[in-house]
Scaffold this active site. Structure first.
Site, PDB file in Angstrom:
ATOM      1  N   LYS A  58     -63.850 -87.699 -59.868  1.00 13.15           N
ATOM      2  CA  LYS A  58     -64.324 -87.042 -58.326  1.00 13.15           C
ATOM      3  C   LYS A  58     -64.483 -88.260 -57.449  1.00 13.15           C
ATOM      4  CE  LYS A  58     -67.040 -83.320 -59.972  1.00 13.15           C
ATOM      5  NZ  LYS A  58     -68.157 -84.405 -60.673  1.00 13.15           N
ATOM      6  N   LYS A  68     -71.216 -96.994 -64.025  1.00 10.64           N
ATOM      7  CA  LYS A  68     -71.434 -96.681 -62.712  1.00 10.64           C
ATOM      8  C   LYS A  68     -72.740 -97.663 -61.973  1.00 10.64           C
ATOM      9  CE  LYS A  68     -70.524 -91.873 -62.709  1.00 10.64           C
ATOM     10  NZ  LYS A  68     -70.936 -90.456 -62.239  1.00 10.64           N
ATOM     11  N   LYS A  73     -60.441 -92.876 -66.207  1.00  5.47           N
ATOM     12  CA  LYS A  73     -60.704 -91.258 -66.284  1.00  5.47           C
ATOM     13  C   LYS A  73     -60.427 -90.755 -64.980  1.00  5.47           C
ATOM     14  CE  LYS A  73     -64.791 -89.462 -65.973  1.00  5.47           C
ATOM     15  NZ  LYS A  73     -66.002 -88.842 -66.159  1.00  5.47           N
TER      16      LYS A  73
HETATM   17  N1  AQP Z   1     -61.085 -86.785 -66.491  1.00  7.10           N
HETATM   18  C1  AQP Z   1     -61.737 -86.060 -67.291  1.00  7.10           C
HETATM   19  N2  AQP Z   1     -61.250 -85.378 -68.331  1.00  7.10           N
HETATM   20  C2  AQP Z   1     -61.881 -84.181 -69.185  1.00  7.10           C
HETATM   21  N3  AQP Z   1     -63.021 -83.979 -68.682  1.00  7.10           N
HETATM   22  C3  AQP Z   1     -63.848 -84.414 -67.725  1.00  7.10           C
HETATM   23  N4  AQP Z   1     -64.807 -84.127 -67.145  1.00  7.10           N
HETATM   24  C4  AQP Z   1     -65.034 -84.927 -66.055  1.00  7.10           C
HETATM   25  N5  AQP Z   1     -63.741 -85.671 -65.920  1.00  7.10           N
HETATM   26  C5  AQP Z   1     -63.100 -85.326 -67.034  1.00  7.10           C
HETATM   27  C6  AQP Z   1     -65.667 -83.081 -67.532  1.00  7.10           C
HETATM   28  O1  AQP Z   1     -66.031 -82.214 -66.548  1.00  7.10           O
HETATM   29  C7  AQP Z   1     -67.345 -81.892 -66.729  1.00  7.10           C
HETATM   30  C8  AQP Z   1     -68.224 -82.248 -65.358  1.00  7.10           C
HETATM   31  O2  AQP Z   1     -68.242 -83.465 -65.092  1.00  7.10           O
HETATM   32  P1  AQP Z   1     -69.374 -83.887 -64.030  1.00  7.10           P
HETATM   33  O3  AQP Z   1     -69.082 -83.520 -62.597  1.00  7.10           O
HETATM   34  O4  AQP Z   1     -70.711 -83.728 -64.452  1.00  7.10           O
HETATM   35  O5  AQP Z   1     -69.353 -85.474 -63.944  1.00  7.10           O
HETATM   36  P2  AQP Z   1     -68.367 -86.586 -64.279  1.00  7.10           P
HETATM   37  O6  AQP Z   1     -68.201 -86.471 -65.881  1.00  7.10           O
HETATM   38  O7  AQP Z   1     -68.931 -87.975 -64.116  1.00  7.10           O
HETATM   39  O8  AQP Z   1     -67.101 -86.259 -63.655  1.00  7.10           O
HETATM   40  P3  AQP Z   1     -66.402 -87.184 -62.454  1.00  7.10           P
HETATM   41  O9  AQP Z   1     -65.138 -86.223 -61.963  1.00  7.10           O
HETATM   42  O10 AQP Z   1     -66.022 -88.314 -63.177  1.00  7.10           O
HETATM   43  O11 AQP Z   1     -67.571 -87.089 -61.323  1.00  7.10           O
HETATM   44  P4  AQP Z   1     -68.046 -88.270 -60.736  1.00  7.10           P
HETATM   45  O12 AQP Z   1     -66.944 -89.100 -60.240  1.00  7.10           O
HETATM   46  O13 AQP Z   1     -69.126 -87.721 -59.732  1.00  7.10           O
HETATM   47  O14 AQP Z   1     -68.997 -89.005 -61.847  1.00  7.10           O
HETATM   48  C9  AQP Z   1     -67.862 -82.617 -67.977  1.00  7.10           C
HETATM   49  O15 AQP Z   1     -68.074 -81.736 -69.088  1.00  7.10           O
HETATM   50  C10 AQP Z   1     -67.131 -83.794 -68.145  1.00  7.10           C
HETATM   51  O16 AQP Z   1     -66.949 -84.127 -69.394  1.00  7.10           O
END
Ligand code: AQP
Length: 332
Positions: free
Chosen positions: A197, A111, A194
């Site tokens: 969001k 990040k 991955k």
């Molecule tokens: N691609 C994924 N596959 C499986 N599990 C996922 N999680 C996130 N992306 C995937 C799981 O969702 C939960 C919440 O995640 P988060 O919102 O805390 O943040 P993150 O993991 O950083 O998700 P994003 O979508 O990638 O958010 P941004 O882009 O804002 O950083 C967790 O249990 C995570 O494992």
């Protein structure tokens, strides 16, 4: 009873990865555990957020939890910033977390990117706050997607460091729970990245708010390779897009990957994508409809969060007082 803590950041549209990697598993676990589910807004601001969007996303994630089947009467649902024990405990835990442990965290490196010197302290300290989230409730289990495994191992190390420093067995070491075939759902545009969001291209993910047409279009355009589908799981090696799409199908249909691979062996992507699209729409459409219904009444969503904050706040405050006594803070 064993206690679960988990959360999602209100940083934009929830997607299929959040659903398959996290929320869907929580729904299954809620009858066997005492559950605390958080909308982690303090984590969200480790990167810049628009205040109005942050408020909207906080309600939207709450609506998604309930629409996916989390029972707000049986579980505690709240947004993190309403319980001050999270940040208070993060300080205490931060004081016993070596920098070397934080320097190993791959999410910070991803990040912060090339501009590490400009990254905020919050982004760097994120895993300590996550440890505090879990430990404030003395949670025994934490269901997450594969991407959070490293942070969870750190939370265990921090819990152990606290117990060792003060010579107590206060914190249980939280166990990660990583379930199913879709523990890491990948981007529809690049099977090596991955689904996220914060990825710029909306075509890379299926959002829980997408209409059936949008879902079908995104799956139709999803990146593939020039070969037909393989006849064994080993045939998915070095074919990240095929692996991802078949994995999503297996997860959505609650079937084993080898079973799904056998069904589509030798088939063209176009035929498989049609079936995947039907399955994704059938699974997600009822959730989207329920989310829309819930979002039409923000007052009711806020009431769920208020009730959750009271419950969570009570529990976390009790634990924090015990922790402060162990640390030796005078409470005159
Ligand atoms: N691609 C994924 N596959 C499986 N599990 C996922 N999680 C996130 N992306 C995937 C799981 O969702 C939960 C919440 O995640 P988060 O919102 O805390 O943040 P993150 O993991 O950083 O998700 P994003 O979508 O990638 O958010 P941004 O882009 O804002 O950083 C967790 O249990 C995570 O494992």
């Amino acid at each position: 009873m064993n206690r679960i803590f988990s959360g999602i950041q209100p940083t934009g549209n929830l997607h299929l990865g959040n659903y398959l990697g996290a929320i869907r598993n929580w729904v299954k676990l809620q009858k066997d555990y005492e559950c605390v589910f958080c909308i982690v807004d303090l984590h969200a601001i480790t990167l810049p957020q628009d205040p109005a969007e942050l408020r909207k996303s906080t309600r939207e994630v709450t609506a998604a939890y309930i629409a996916c089947g989390i029972d707000p009467d049986a579980c505690t649902i709240f947004n993190q910033s309403t319980v001050s024990a999270h940040t208070e405990l993060a300080w205490t835990l931060g004081c016993l977390t070596p920098l070397g442990w934080l320097n190993r965290m791959t999410q910070f490196k991803d990040k912060a990117g090339k501009h590490r010197e400009n990254a905020g302290l919050g982004l760097y300290a994120y895993p300590v706050l996550m440890a505090a989230d879990i430990l404030a409730y003395k949670a025994t289990h934490v269901p997450v997607g594969e991407d959070q495994k490293q942070h969870l191992e750190l939370a265990r190390d921090i819990a152990g460091a606290f117990n060792a420093r003060y010579g107590v067995e206060y914190f249980p070491l939280p166990e990660p729970q990583i379930f199913g075939t879709a523990t890491r759902v990948m981007s529809l545009r690049d099977g090596t990245k991955k689904m996220s969001k914060s990825e710029e291209s909306d075509q890379s993910r299926i959002n829980l708010t997408d209409t059936p047409d949008m879902i079908a279009q995104k799956i139709k355009r999803a990146k593939t390779d020039p070969h037909n589908l393989p006849d064994s799981v080993e045939g998915l090696k070095d074919r990240p897009e095929a692996d991802n799409l078949l994995g999503i199908y297996a997860a959505l249909s609650d079937r084993a990957l080898d079973d799904v691979v056998a069904e589509f062996a030798g088939k063209q992507f176009s035929e498989f994508k049609g079936k995947l699209s039907d399955l994704a729409v059938a699974t997600l459409s009822p959730i989207t409809a329920e989310m829309n219904r819930l979002m039409a009444d923000p007052g009711a969503i806020d009431a769920v969060l208020r009730r959750g904050a009271e419950r969570a706040g009570g529990m976390a405050k009790r634990h924090l007082a015990e922790i402060y006594d162990i640390v030796g803070f005078l409470r005159p």
